[in-house]
Design a protein around this motif. Structure first.
Motif, PDB file in Angstrom:
ATOM      1  N   TYR A 183     -14.425   2.796  -4.779  1.00 11.86           N
ATOM      2  CA  TYR A 183     -13.360   3.057  -3.821  1.00 11.86           C
ATOM      3  C   TYR A 183     -13.856   4.042  -2.763  1.00 11.86           C
ATOM      4  N   THR A 184     -13.230   3.980  -1.586  1.00 11.32           N
ATOM      5  CA  THR A 184     -13.590   4.860  -0.480  1.00 11.32           C
ATOM      6  C   THR A 184     -12.355   5.598   0.023  1.00 11.32           C
ATOM      7  N   LEU A 185     -12.557   6.433   1.022  1.00 13.37           N
ATOM      8  CA  LEU A 185     -11.448   7.151   1.633  1.00 13.37           C
ATOM      9  C   LEU A 185     -10.392   6.189   2.155  1.00 13.37           C
ATOM     10  N   ALA A 186     -10.806   5.050   2.700  1.00 11.25           N
ATOM     11  CA  ALA A 186      -9.843   4.072   3.206  1.00 11.25           C
ATOM     12  C   ALA A 186      -8.947   3.554   2.084  1.00 11.25           C
ATOM     13  N   ASP A 187      -9.497   3.306   0.904  1.00  3.19           N
ATOM     14  CA  ASP A 187      -8.698   2.834  -0.232  1.00  3.19           C
ATOM     15  C   ASP A 187      -7.683   3.881  -0.668  1.00  3.19           C
ATOM     16  N   VAL A 188      -8.122   5.138  -0.706  1.00  2.80           N
ATOM     17  CA  VAL A 188      -7.219   6.212  -1.119  1.00  2.80           C
ATOM     18  C   VAL A 188      -6.090   6.374  -0.111  1.00  2.80           C
ATOM     19  N   VAL A 189      -6.416   6.327   1.179  1.00  4.45           N
ATOM     20  CA  VAL A 189      -5.399   6.459   2.222  1.00  4.45           C
ATOM     21  C   VAL A 189      -4.359   5.353   2.110  1.00  4.45           C
ATOM     22  N   GLN A 190      -4.797   4.135   1.878  1.00  6.01           N
ATOM     23  CA  GLN A 190      -3.879   3.000   1.814  1.00  6.01           C
ATOM     24  C   GLN A 190      -2.962   3.048   0.594  1.00  6.01           C
ATOM     25  N   ASN A 191      -3.341   3.855  -0.409  1.00  4.21           N
ATOM     26  CA  ASN A 191      -2.536   3.933  -1.633  1.00  4.21           C
ATOM     27  C   ASN A 191      -2.041   5.351  -1.910  1.00  4.21           C
TER      28      ASN A 191
END
Length: 408
Positions: A191-199
């Motif tokens: 997972y990346t920062l983009a995945d964390v932001v989206q969730n």
């Protein structure tokens, strides 16, 4: 350091619960770990999430709520309880306090009163010997230009801090386009920062840690997005939420900034308790340090949180002397990282941190010294009386770095 209180909330009334949630989500000193609409479910939530504070609304069933306060006080004494009610009856307040509530607030809540009550709870909780366990040191790693070693500094400092058993350390790669902290750690993140932001709306501390990549050193990594188009999902509000959750989860958060000093970089800088500005002793780098410090001085208190680290110290070719650099900058140098090109190439190419690849190297020891000094600050010469004004002020320092004005 800034302390982040983790909260769990129970209120069967949807309207007042949503109002309180909105207020809590707007406060950067708290993290809402969980909310609940049923009194009977709340003990299990507290048991699973172990929040610092439990907020209990009394109005739906004051008798059940008082019993709930008694139960949680007995079963989870480390969770401080804050009772709320639209009824300011003295008898009800007395019952709540006797049952174990630390604070009582009258609905509708006033944000200043809520903040003050949480501040008192935080002071009681963190003011003693356990403060280090629940506080977070946010360290932003900035560069005077590209290629000065900000990522190697962020990664190796993080690994040194993480080898201490009392520390829990996360590294956030905020160089969204070209960051390579994962390369330095030979990591292939799920997972990346983009995945964390989206969730972010569904994440709690346990899920967050599962979203990070844990290195063998103990360092947790949240890397930059893989696809460039994912950068669009990361905005100021979402980044603040991510930083808030990371602060609530770790004792140390290291942020590897980009070199653009964009709005997202500045959010991390504003959240930082220390900004380590990495430079080399050459004309372009030192001139940029002056430019950056002039800009930082426009934000109250920011310049005082900046420490200058000289990387590749001892590389003689084309370098300005340390004495000349200190005179012209008007500031002390926080740390010197010795030049060790061969070791750093091996570290980068092998994806292994210095503490593993070269534990006895002078460069590794320098990072240990930086980590020690961050945890044990001592006054610098400038704080003890040496004034930068003696060198002619910011404008004069800037002019010293124009071609022909500075000599090694």
């Amino acid at each position: 350091m800034s302390n982040v209180l983790r909260l769990a909330l129970v209120d069967p009334n949807d309207s007042s619960r949503e109002t309180l949630k909105a207020m809590l989500l707007g406060m950067d000193t708290v993290w809402l770990e969980a909310d609940c609409s049923r009194y009977e479910f709340f003990p299990d939530i507290v048991e699973q999430t172990t929040p610092d504070v439990g907020v209990i609304s009394l109005d739906t069933d004051s008798t059940a709520a008082i019993r709930l306060i008694e139960r949680i006080t007995h079963e989870n004494p480390n969770t401080a309880l804050l009772a709320t009610s639209a009824v300011s009856d003295g008898q009800l307040i007395l019952q709540a306090i006797r049952a174990g509530a630390r604070e009582f607030l009258t609905l509708p809540l006033v944000e200043d009163e809520l903040s003050a009550a949480l501040g008192r709870i935080g002071q009681a909780k963190f003011g003693g010997g356990d403060a280090r366990n629940r506080s977070c040191e946010v360290i932003a790693i900035a560069g005077a230009t590209g290629g000065v070693g900000t990522t190697s500094t962020a990664v190796n400092l993080g690994c040194v801090l993480a080898e201490e058993s009392r520390n829990s350390v996360a590294l956030l790669d905020l160089d969204l386009a070209l960051g390579d902290a994962d390369v330095f750690l030979d990591a292939i993140p799920d997972y990346t920062l983009a995945d964390v932001v989206q969730n972010i709306g569904r994440l709690d501390i346990q899920l967050l840690k599962k979203s990070l990549t844990k290195h063998s050193s103990g360092l947790y990594l949240l890397p930059r997005p893989v696809e460039l188009h994912d950068l669009e999902a990361i905005d100021a509000e979402s980044l603040r939420k991510v930083i808030g959750l990371l602060k609530a989860s770790f004792s140390h958060l290291i942020v590897d900034l980009s070199k653009t000093y964009n709005a997202l970089d500045m959010i991390a800088i504003e959240a930082a308790s220390k900004v380590l500005l990495v430079t080399q002793l050459d004309l372009p780098c030192l001139r940029n340090v002056v430019r950056l410090m002039m800009s930082f001085e426009e934000t109250e208190g920011l310049a005082d949180r900046v420490e200058i680290i000289v990387n590749r110290a001892g590389l003689d070719a084309g370098q300005i002397s340390l004495k000349k650099a200190k005179e012209t900058l008007g500031r002390e140098i926080f740390a010197l990282l010795p030049n060790d090109y061969r070791t750093m190439v091996e570290v980068r190419n092998n994806g292994v941190p210095l503490i593993t690849q070269a534990p006895k190297a002078a460069l590794t020891q320098a990072f240990r010294d930086v980590a020690h000094r961050l945890g044990n600050p001592s006054p610098t010469e400038s704080e003890e009386g040496e004034s930068s004004e003696g060198h002619g002020g910011a404008e004069s320092r800037w002019k010293r770095f124009w071609p022909g004005a500075a000599k090694a």
